[in-house]
Design a protein around this motif. Structure first.
Motif, PDB file in Angstrom:
ATOM      1  N   TYR A  80      -3.852  30.971 -15.518  1.00 49.01           N
ATOM      2  CA  TYR A  80      -3.897  30.868 -16.974  1.00 49.01           C
ATOM      3  C   TYR A  80      -5.205  31.374 -17.562  1.00 49.01           C
ATOM      4  O   TYR A  80      -5.236  31.852 -18.698  1.00 49.01           O
ATOM      5  CB  TYR A  80      -3.583  29.434 -17.421  1.00 49.01           C
ATOM      6  N   ALA A  81      -6.284  31.331 -16.810  1.00 52.37           N
ATOM      7  CA  ALA A  81      -7.533  31.925 -17.279  1.00 52.37           C
ATOM      8  C   ALA A  81      -7.342  33.429 -17.447  1.00 52.37           C
ATOM      9  O   ALA A  81      -7.810  34.020 -18.423  1.00 52.37           O
ATOM     10  CB  ALA A  81      -8.660  31.625 -16.305  1.00 52.37           C
ATOM     11  N   THR A  82      -6.628  34.038 -16.506  1.00 56.51           N
ATOM     12  CA  THR A  82      -6.324  35.466 -16.604  1.00 56.51           C
ATOM     13  C   THR A  82      -5.383  35.733 -17.775  1.00 56.51           C
ATOM     14  O   THR A  82      -5.614  36.643 -18.575  1.00 56.51           O
ATOM     15  CB  THR A  82      -5.696  35.974 -15.289  1.00 56.51           C
ATOM     16  N   LYS A  83      -4.341  34.932 -17.886  1.00 54.00           N
ATOM     17  CA  LYS A  83      -3.355  35.137 -18.945  1.00 54.00           C
ATOM     18  C   LYS A  83      -3.978  35.037 -20.332  1.00 54.00           C
ATOM     19  O   LYS A  83      -3.644  35.807 -21.230  1.00 54.00           O
ATOM     20  CB  LYS A  83      -2.227  34.102 -18.807  1.00 54.00           C
ATOM     21  N   ASP A  85      -7.260  35.343 -21.059  1.00 56.35           N
ATOM     22  CA  ASP A  85      -8.570  36.010 -21.099  1.00 56.35           C
ATOM     23  C   ASP A  85      -9.725  35.024 -21.209  1.00 56.35           C
ATOM     24  O   ASP A  85     -10.623  35.178 -22.043  1.00 56.35           O
ATOM     25  CB  ASP A  85      -8.633  37.020 -22.262  1.00 56.35           C
ATOM     26  N   LYS A  86      -9.712  34.008 -20.359  1.00 60.01           N
ATOM     27  CA  LYS A  86     -10.789  33.021 -20.319  1.00 60.01           C
ATOM     28  C   LYS A  86     -11.310  32.942 -18.881  1.00 60.01           C
ATOM     29  O   LYS A  86     -11.188  31.933 -18.212  1.00 60.01           O
ATOM     30  CB  LYS A  86     -10.299  31.660 -20.806  1.00 60.01           C
ATOM     31  N   TYR A  87     -11.917  34.029 -18.459  1.00 63.91           N
ATOM     32  CA  TYR A  87     -12.352  34.165 -17.066  1.00 63.91           C
ATOM     33  C   TYR A  87     -13.530  33.250 -16.757  1.00 63.91           C
ATOM     34  O   TYR A  87     -14.316  32.903 -17.628  1.00 63.91           O
ATOM     35  CB  TYR A  87     -12.717  35.623 -16.786  1.00 63.91           C
ATOM     36  N   GLY A  88     -13.647  32.856 -15.497  1.00 68.26           N
ATOM     37  CA  GLY A  88     -14.775  32.084 -15.033  1.00 68.26           C
ATOM     38  C   GLY A  88     -14.672  30.585 -15.275  1.00 68.26           C
ATOM     39  O   GLY A  88     -15.652  29.869 -15.127  1.00 68.26           O
ATOM     40  N   LEU A  89     -13.497  30.079 -15.619  1.00 63.94           N
ATOM     41  CA  LEU A  89     -13.352  28.642 -15.838  1.00 63.94           C
ATOM     42  C   LEU A  89     -13.409  27.893 -14.512  1.00 63.94           C
ATOM     43  O   LEU A  89     -12.903  28.363 -13.497  1.00 63.94           O
ATOM     44  CB  LEU A  89     -12.021  28.335 -16.539  1.00 63.94           C
ATOM     45  N   LYS A  90     -14.023  26.730 -14.559  1.00 59.43           N
ATOM     46  CA  LYS A  90     -14.123  25.853 -13.389  1.00 59.43           C
ATOM     47  C   LYS A  90     -13.775  24.428 -13.810  1.00 59.43           C
ATOM     48  O   LYS A  90     -13.881  24.075 -14.976  1.00 59.43           O
ATOM     49  CB  LYS A  90     -15.551  25.863 -12.812  1.00 59.43           C
ATOM     50  N   ILE A  91     -13.379  23.619 -12.842  1.00 65.50           N
ATOM     51  CA  ILE A  91     -13.106  22.196 -13.072  1.00 65.50           C
ATOM     52  C   ILE A  91     -14.240  21.411 -12.421  1.00 65.50           C
ATOM     53  O   ILE A  91     -14.514  21.589 -11.235  1.00 65.50           O
ATOM     54  CB  ILE A  91     -11.750  21.790 -12.461  1.00 65.50           C
ATOM     55  N   VAL A 119      -6.692  25.084 -20.346  1.00 66.35           N
ATOM     56  CA  VAL A 119      -7.227  26.450 -20.446  1.00 66.35           C
ATOM     57  C   VAL A 119      -7.132  26.944 -21.884  1.00 66.35           C
ATOM     58  O   VAL A 119      -8.094  27.500 -22.431  1.00 66.35           O
ATOM     59  CB  VAL A 119      -6.492  27.408 -19.478  1.00 66.35           C
ATOM     60  N   ILE A 120      -5.994  26.738 -22.507  1.00 66.22           N
ATOM     61  CA  ILE A 120      -5.807  27.206 -23.882  1.00 66.22           C
ATOM     62  C   ILE A 120      -6.839  26.580 -24.811  1.00 66.22           C
ATOM     63  O   ILE A 120      -7.417  27.253 -25.669  1.00 66.22           O
ATOM     64  CB  ILE A 120      -4.377  26.890 -24.377  1.00 66.22           C
ATOM     65  N   LEU A 121      -7.093  25.285 -24.645  1.00 64.73           N
ATOM     66  CA  LEU A 121      -7.996  24.566 -25.541  1.00 64.73           C
ATOM     67  C   LEU A 121      -9.464  24.642 -25.124  1.00 64.73           C
ATOM     68  O   LEU A 121     -10.330  24.131 -25.840  1.00 64.73           O
ATOM     69  CB  LEU A 121      -7.563  23.096 -25.638  1.00 64.73           C
ATOM     70  N   ALA A 122      -9.754  25.274 -23.990  1.00 64.97           N
ATOM     71  CA  ALA A 122     -11.123  25.294 -23.462  1.00 64.97           C
ATOM     72  C   ALA A 122     -12.066  26.077 -24.363  1.00 64.97           C
ATOM     73  O   ALA A 122     -11.790  27.216 -24.732  1.00 64.97           O
ATOM     74  CB  ALA A 122     -11.130  25.887 -22.060  1.00 64.97           C
ATOM     75  N   ASP A 123     -13.186  25.431 -24.703  1.00 69.34           N
ATOM     76  CA  ASP A 123     -14.259  26.099 -25.429  1.00 69.34           C
ATOM     77  C   ASP A 123     -15.438  26.383 -24.513  1.00 69.34           C
ATOM     78  O   ASP A 123     -16.277  27.207 -24.810  1.00 69.34           O
ATOM     79  CB  ASP A 123     -14.738  25.217 -26.599  1.00 69.34           C
ATOM     80  N   GLU A 124     -15.516  25.654 -23.420  1.00 67.37           N
ATOM     81  CA  GLU A 124     -16.602  25.787 -22.458  1.00 67.37           C
ATOM     82  C   GLU A 124     -16.068  26.404 -21.166  1.00 67.37           C
ATOM     83  O   GLU A 124     -14.869  26.422 -20.929  1.00 67.37           O
ATOM     84  CB  GLU A 124     -17.204  24.403 -22.147  1.00 67.37           C
TER      85      GLU A 124
END
Length: 167
Positions: A80-83, A85-91, A119-124
């Motif tokens: 979903y980060a790819t879908k 365009d929110k690359y580099g997300l980590k948990i 992922v959709i709601l991620a700001d960080e």
């Protein structure tokens, strides 16, 4: 009866025809029901069960699969980060523990949608425990306010939801 016949004889008859057509199939079926109990209760045909029950693979629910939760979460996070365009997300670690401790009544689909929403709601770039809205959060919240009126409970739930959405 038609399915049983097709499985047994490896032929089908097209609608409006009397000619038998040979088929070469491999049947894969899945259920989350207790078929043995359904047979006992008369809700599933015993003869069909014995025709489809050649090899059985039991897959435990997600809550019983430990680190599979984190492997799947990572897979869905990357997908979903790819879908979106929110690359580099980590948990982060606290969020990982939250995911591991949750009961996942909706199994893998619930995890998938939970990660997609985060992922959709991620700001960080780092997802924390507040990035995930899980049923347990609401259940524990409502269990603390049993001595209030319905209006007060609605108000508390709306405020909690707004606060969760603004994080």
């Amino acid at each position: 009866a038609k399915l049983l016949n097709a499985l047994q004889n490896r032929t089908i008859t097209k609608i409006g025809s009397s000619k038998h057509v040979p088929i070469d199939i491999r049947l894969i079926s899945a259920t989350n029901k207790d078929l043995a109990g359904m047979i006992t209760d008369g809700l599933f045909r015993e003869d069909l069960f014995y025709r489809i029950n050649t090899i059985t693979i039991e897959l435990p629910p997600l809550r019983q699969r430990g680190n599979d939760i984190l492997l799947l979460a990572d897979y869905f996070l990357n997908k979903y980060a790819t879908k979106y365009d929110k690359y580099g997300l980590k948990i982060n670690n606290k969020a990982s523990q939250l995911l591991l401790n949750y009961s996942w009544p909706g199994n893998v689909r619930e995890l998938q949608h939970c990660i997609e929403k985060a992922v959709i709601l991620a700001d960080e770039r780092v997802l924390d425990e507040n990035s995930f809205s899980l049923k347990n959060n609401y259940e524990s919240h409502t269990s603390k306010i049993l001595d209030v009126t319905i209006d007060e409970m609605e108000k508390e739930m709306i405020i909690a939801h707004i606060n969760n959405e603004n994080r």
